[in-house]
Design an enzyme around this catalytic site. Structure first.
Site, PDB file in Angstrom:
ATOM      1  N   ASP A 133      -5.156  -3.451   4.311  1.00 26.69           N
ATOM      2  CA  ASP A 133      -5.778  -3.088   5.581  1.00 26.69           C
ATOM      3  C   ASP A 133      -7.304  -3.142   5.559  1.00 26.69           C
ATOM      4  OD1 ASP A 133      -6.023  -0.923   3.927  1.00 26.69           O
ATOM      5  OD2 ASP A 133      -4.764   0.410   5.111  1.00 26.69           O
ATOM      6  N   ASP A 136       0.850  -1.194   0.000  1.00 21.65           N
ATOM      7  CA  ASP A 136       0.000   0.000   0.000  1.00 21.65           C
ATOM      8  C   ASP A 136       0.877   1.232   0.000  1.00 21.65           C
ATOM      9  OD1 ASP A 136      -2.395  -1.195   0.297  1.00 21.65           O
ATOM     10  OD2 ASP A 136      -2.389  -1.101   2.486  1.00 21.65           O
ATOM     11  N   ASP A 180      -9.570  -5.964   0.987  1.00 26.33           N
ATOM     12  CA  ASP A 180      -8.233  -6.491   0.701  1.00 26.33           C
ATOM     13  C   ASP A 180      -8.132  -7.976   1.058  1.00 26.33           C
ATOM     14  OD1 ASP A 180      -7.387  -4.051  -0.125  1.00 26.33           O
ATOM     15  OD2 ASP A 180      -6.525  -3.468   1.799  1.00 26.33           O
TER      16      ASP A 180
HETATM   17  P1  ATP Z   1      -3.537   2.903  -0.125  1.00 25.15           P
HETATM   18  O1  ATP Z   1      -4.270   1.789  -0.772  1.00 25.15           O
HETATM   19  O2  ATP Z   1      -2.180   3.080  -0.615  1.00 25.15           O
HETATM   20  O3  ATP Z   1      -3.616   2.901   1.360  1.00 25.15           O
HETATM   21  P2  ATP Z   1      -5.337   5.102  -0.231  1.00 25.15           P
HETATM   22  O4  ATP Z   1      -5.446   5.108   1.227  1.00 25.15           O
HETATM   23  O5  ATP Z   1      -5.101   6.411  -0.873  1.00 25.15           O
HETATM   24  O6  ATP Z   1      -4.231   4.197  -0.746  1.00 25.15           O
HETATM   25  P3  ATP Z   1      -8.096   4.613  -0.461  1.00 25.15           P
HETATM   26  O7  ATP Z   1      -8.237   4.738   0.988  1.00 25.15           O
HETATM   27  O8  ATP Z   1      -8.837   3.562  -1.203  1.00 25.15           O
HETATM   28  O9  ATP Z   1      -6.619   4.422  -0.861  1.00 25.15           O
HETATM   29  O10 ATP Z   1      -8.446   6.028  -1.074  1.00 25.15           O
HETATM   30  C1  ATP Z   1      -8.642   6.240  -2.443  1.00 25.15           C
HETATM   31  C2  ATP Z   1      -9.145   7.635  -2.670  1.00 25.15           C
HETATM   32  O11 ATP Z   1     -10.401   7.788  -2.022  1.00 25.15           O
HETATM   33  C3  ATP Z   1      -8.264   8.720  -2.097  1.00 25.15           C
HETATM   34  O12 ATP Z   1      -7.367   9.177  -3.047  1.00 25.15           O
HETATM   35  C4  ATP Z   1      -9.236   9.810  -1.739  1.00 25.15           C
HETATM   36  O13 ATP Z   1      -9.446  10.673  -2.824  1.00 25.15           O
HETATM   37  C5  ATP Z   1     -10.510   9.073  -1.458  1.00 25.15           C
HETATM   38  N1  ATP Z   1     -10.740   8.938  -0.020  1.00 25.15           N
HETATM   39  C6  ATP Z   1      -9.907   8.430   0.892  1.00 25.15           C
HETATM   40  N2  ATP Z   1     -10.447   8.452   2.111  1.00 25.15           N
HETATM   41  C7  ATP Z   1     -11.670   8.977   1.975  1.00 25.15           C
HETATM   42  C8  ATP Z   1     -12.753   9.262   2.880  1.00 25.15           C
HETATM   43  N3  ATP Z   1     -12.668   8.976   4.181  1.00 25.15           N
HETATM   44  N4  ATP Z   1     -13.868   9.817   2.380  1.00 25.15           N
HETATM   45  C9  ATP Z   1     -13.965  10.079   1.067  1.00 25.15           C
HETATM   46  N5  ATP Z   1     -13.001   9.847   0.185  1.00 25.15           N
HETATM   47  C10 ATP Z   1     -11.862   9.294   0.609  1.00 25.15           C
END
Ligand code: ATP
Length: 901
Positions: A628, A333, A632
């Site tokens: 996480d 990630d 996944d």
């Molecule tokens: P990784 O998989 O590397 O942990 P990540 O945490 O960026 O990546 P996601 O959590 O799936 O992956 O987030 C993807 C996208 O969703 C982010 O780029 C953001 O724009 C949006 N996002 C993340 N958290 C939220 C939230 N709590 N509410 C709304 N949109 C969100």
């Protein structure tokens, strides 16, 4: 007393008012901390009584139930019947010692693995006196108001008072494989357990949505606690390697028993006394069977597990230890693993204007800078609305503890609370605009929406997702048609600087069902999530070790690429980025190549993670995958080794994983790979040591019986040597520290056989040296006219001395031993000193002389013994130098060259 304790079976029939009355709980604010503490004292912790382990006596007796030990016991019995007290005593003593040793080691290994369970205890989010807080699950009491989120394990039996899109996997309890959709209204009394949709049961897993429930039963009083079959989930401690070793030992066992039978028959046909021949056959078997092998493996693996735990990687399945060592690709990630997961909004873009935001971290100190505007003047509406959306469409809270401000909830959302506060918008706004409905964030549909009492609906999420639904933008002058190109330019500019972006929108309406279009775009917030400093060095180490690292993230491609570049993700390989949308259009046969050559996968959906893992595995890789979220779990299971995040990981992900990183840190994963390699190296060293020494011991007896000459070593003496050297010498290799260069080699090929050509060569050489040395010096002594006991003592000491010197050879199979530092493994040195002391006792103590028919020997004899030991040592060092590193490479089996980086 608390009425909950009487546990009425019909919680599902209660109205919410009755529920509050029955449990004495406030269904909004939860219990007060004082009441919770009082109930905890009265009812005890929320823990299941652990299953009863078999008692120490039974575990001790289990040690005796092994083929080899049974053979020994039988021969001990026969010897006793023949009134050969000394021999019988020694044999039974060896059995006892072996069993005690096995018992202690096994208990230790078990304890180490059990101790890990306490490190993976879960926490639960509860409301106490009106604020949300995270408490250890064992502190929950009936009446506690628990907040459930996708990915959680339900910590106790709950009666739900709120459920939005809540789905729970109850297969462990009901056997039903599809998740149950939950609700909060009362149900008829006759509803069966599986249909009690307004209940959530301890131990089940939340797969989607959110909910709130009142604890109605804890610990053994829960439904799960009532079902004893669920209490213990027995985990097999077998691994592919231990299986290979068990197979090898079994095969050896048969060969050796056959040889012993041959020796017995030959001896008898020569007319030797039955008892003598019998004892020689037993000694041959005992000497030649590498009985220390399984114990050495358990101990080495257990040491690996605890070394990894010390470096913050918790192993859930023992097989993970060795798989980690052969990992060829790590899929990681981004957020939290390669970055800090410490979000700070640094820029807001609203109404076409950029507003830098000052301050770092979650402390709401800093400001939203409006150039040229007077601080007293009202901020422009687009800016206010963008920040308001971030505050209201948000489940996070800031908590101040000992002067430190931390986030309760998602760090991304925490940063939005902070940025709003910097413009003066506080959480009080949430009371003023109460929320009526929520569409929770889900990585498969990356946005979140909330509907409020004034009819407004706010959305936040990934920019593509939000923009696709917007027709207008809120500008200072009011609503204007959305200029998509301008927004896209801004997104590209911010993301390519490594900012994590969230887009915001609003609309109004009566429900969250129809959010497909016509929304008003409010703006963007760009947050910085600094790369982890340790990740840079860890990535370098991975590259040196021939382990590829791929970033698989839900984040924007440009953001991911910028971070990947900052941390040097792809090493000297070109940094290729592929998005989830591009993967979607990819033909089946292209996946392998794309998976191989790409280092960053952005905006990836969970089902694509699974396919990527699969494609890499088809390319021959051993894949370690981090994760996480709930979604996944399938990819974690599919990977050769699934790794869940200890801090941000959901219970569902942890459940699916083979290992956990307690600090969520990529550097820890790299450390675990390193320790995995050390474990395998040390196992190989043990095998390299034990097989030739066993071979030598067996050969000495076999050769003497077949040749019909006097035994140069007596059966009791072989038993003595075998027992003491396996424990005091061989086992100490399990403690060998990491060698230089462990992480400078390509990963081992997991299909390589245990016994490679080189290892077999080494086994033969050392076996023959032992045979020749023992026979040679025995003959020398007898020719010199020494007594038989003295000559035999010399032969025994040759055996032990060669094993002792050879132990030092085996401390490294690649480097000359003098280079790895003579004192770098104090266990080996202590074992060696103890062994020398025992041999001196064996040789010079009268009682030992009586027991083992040994006799004092001269200094000159010692000199000759040392010459043989030293010669063996130099011979092996010479062979090591001759073969160079290829010796070790062959011993470890390398990856096929086409997979080498
Ligand atoms: P990784 O998989 O590397 O942990 P990540 O945490 O960026 O990546 P996601 O959590 O799936 O992956 O987030 C993807 C996208 O969703 C982010 O780029 C953001 O724009 C949006 N996002 C993340 N958290 C939220 C939230 N709590 N509410 C709304 N949109 C969100």
């Amino acid at each position: 007393m608390n009425p909950v304790q009487t546990r009425p079976p019909d919680w599902h029939t209660r109205s919410l008012d009755d529920l509050a009355a029955d449990t004495g709980a406030d269904l909004r604010a939860g219990l007060t901390p004082a009441e919770a503490a009082a109930r905890l004292k009265a009812l005890g912790p929320n823990l299941l009584t652990p299953p009863r382990r078999s008692g120490p006596l039974r575990r001790f007796l289990a040690q005796l139930n092994q083929p080899l030990v049974l053979i020994l016991l039988a021969s001990g019995g026969i010897t006793l019947a023949l009134r050969e007290w000394v021999d019988a005593g020694v044999i039974l003593g060896v059995v006892l010692l072996n069993a005690v040793f096995g018992f202690v080691q096994e208990a230790k290994a078990e304890k180490a693995i059990e101790g890990l369970a306490t490190l993976t205890r879960t926490r639960a989010l509860v409301m106490r006196a009106g604020s949300a807080m995270s408490v250890p699950s064992e502190d929950l009491v009936p009446g506690d108001l628990v907040i459930l989120q996708a990915g959680d394990r339900v910590p106790a039996d709950l009666r739900l008072v709120q459920a939005s899109e809540l789905a729970i996997d109850e297969s462990t309890l009901t056997g039903e494989s599809l998740p149950a959709s939950k609700l909060s209204k009362p149900l008829p009394a006759a509803t069966g357990l599986a249909d009690r949709l307004n209940m959530a049961f301890a131990g089940t897993l939340v797969t989607a949505g959110q909910g709130v429930g009142v604890v109605v039963a804890t610990g053994d009083r829960t439904e799960t606690g009532g079902l004893s079959r669920l209490v213990a989930e027995a985990r097999s401690q077998e691994t592919p390697l231990t299986r290979k070793v068990a197979e090898l030992s079994n095969r050896l066992l048969y060969v050796i028993l056959a040889l012993a039978a041959v020796a017995f028959a030959v001896g008898l046909s020569r007319g030797q006394p039955v008892f003598e021949v019998f004892m020689a056959a037993v000694a041959l078997a005992v000497g030649a069977i590498p009985e220390g092998l399984p114990a050495a493996f358990t101990v080495t693996l257990a040491i690996g597990v605890s070394r990894m735990a010390r470096r913050k990687a918790i192993i859930r399945r023992l097989a993970a230890v060795e798989t980690l060592g052969s990992t060829t690709v790590i899929c990681s990630d981004k957020t939290g693993t390669l970055t800090e997961n410490q979000m700070t909004v640094q820029e807001v873009w609203a109404g076409g204007v950029s507003y830098p935001v000052t301050g770092l971290g979650y402390v709401p100190e800093g400001e939203v800078v409006r150039e040229g505007a007077s601080p007293e003047g009202a901020p422009p509406e687009p800016l206010v609305e963008c920040l308001k959306a971030g505050l209201l469409c948000n489940d996070a809270w800031l908590v101040s503890e000992q002067g430190r401000v931390t986030v309760q909830g998602d760090p991304t959302e925490g940063a939005l609370v902070t940025s709003a506060a910097k413009l003066g918008l506080t959480v009080a706004l949430r009371e003023e605009c109460p929320r009526l409905e929520t569409l929770p964030f889900d990585s498969r549909r990356p946005f979140m929406a909330t509907r409020h009492a004034d009819g407004s609906i706010y959305l936040k999420g990934a920019s593509e997702e939000i923009l696709a639904r917007c027709a207008h933008a809120l500008m200072e002058a009011g609503l204007e048609p959305l200029d998509l190109a301008a927004v896209q330019r801004q997104i590209d500019a911010l993301a390519s600087r490594g900012y994590r972006l969230l887009a915001f929108a609003r609309t109004s309406g009566e429900s969250l069902d129809a959010l497909s279009g016509g929304l008003v775009f409010l703006g963007l917030q760009a947050m910085r999530d600094p790369p982890r400093a340790e990740a840079i060095a860890a990535l370098e180490a991975c590259h040196r070790a021939g382990v590829q690292v791929k970033m698989i993230t839900g984040d924007h491609a440009a953001t991911a690429k910028a971070i990947a570049r900052q941390i040097g993700l792809s090493g000297n390989r070109p940094l290729r980025v592929v998005t989830g949308a591009e993967l979607d259009g990819l033909p089946e046969e292209a996946w392998g190549l794309v998976a191989e050559e790409t280092s960053v996968f952005a905006r990836v959906a969970p089902h694509q993670k699974l396919r990527l893992v699969d494609a890499l595995q088809k390319n021959g890789h051993v894949v370690a995958m981090t994760g996480d979220g709930v979604n996944d779990a399938p990819a974690l299971k599919q990977a050769d080794i699934g790794i869940a995040m200890g801090i941000t990981g959901t219970e569902v992900a942890k459940e699916a994983a083979d290992a956990l990183l307690t600090d969520d840190n990529f550097a820890t994963l790299q450390a675990a790979v390193e320790e995995g390699r050390v474990v395998y190296e040390n196992l190989t060293k043990f095998i390299a040591w034990t097989l030739p020494t066993n071979l030598g011991e067996g050969l000495v007896i076999l050769a003497a019986v077949l040749a019909g000459v006097t035994l140069p070593i007596l059966p009791v003496q072989i038993l003595w040597v075998n027992m003491t050297t396996a424990v005091l010498l061989g086992l100490m290799l399990a403690f060998e520290p990491r060698e230089a260069g462990t992480m400078d080699r390509a990963p081992r090929d997991p299909r390589a056989p245990l016994l490679t050509f080189d290892l077999i060569g080494m086994i033969l050489v050392v076996g023959v040296v032992i045979l020749a040395g023992a026979f040679g010096l025995f003959a020398w002594e007898t020719q010199r006219g020494a007594a038989l006991a003295e000559a035999r003592t010399v032969a025994v000491n040759v055996l032990v001395t060669v094993q002792l010197f050879y132990l030092f050879n085996c401390r490294s199979l690649r480097h000359p031993t003098h280079r790895i530092g003579l004192f770098s493994n104090r266990w080996v040195n202590s074992g060696a000193i103890a062994m020398i002391a025992l041999q001196l006792a064996f040789t010079y103590l009268p009682v030992m002389n009586r027991l083992f028919q040994s006799a004092p020997i001269s200094m000159a004899a010692w000199g000759r013994i040392l010459v043989i030991g030293l010669a063996a040592y130099l011979l092996i060092e010479g062979l090591k130098a001759l073969r160079g590193s290829s010796w070790h490479e062959a011993a470890h089996g390398q990856m096929p060259s086409d997979l080498r980086p």
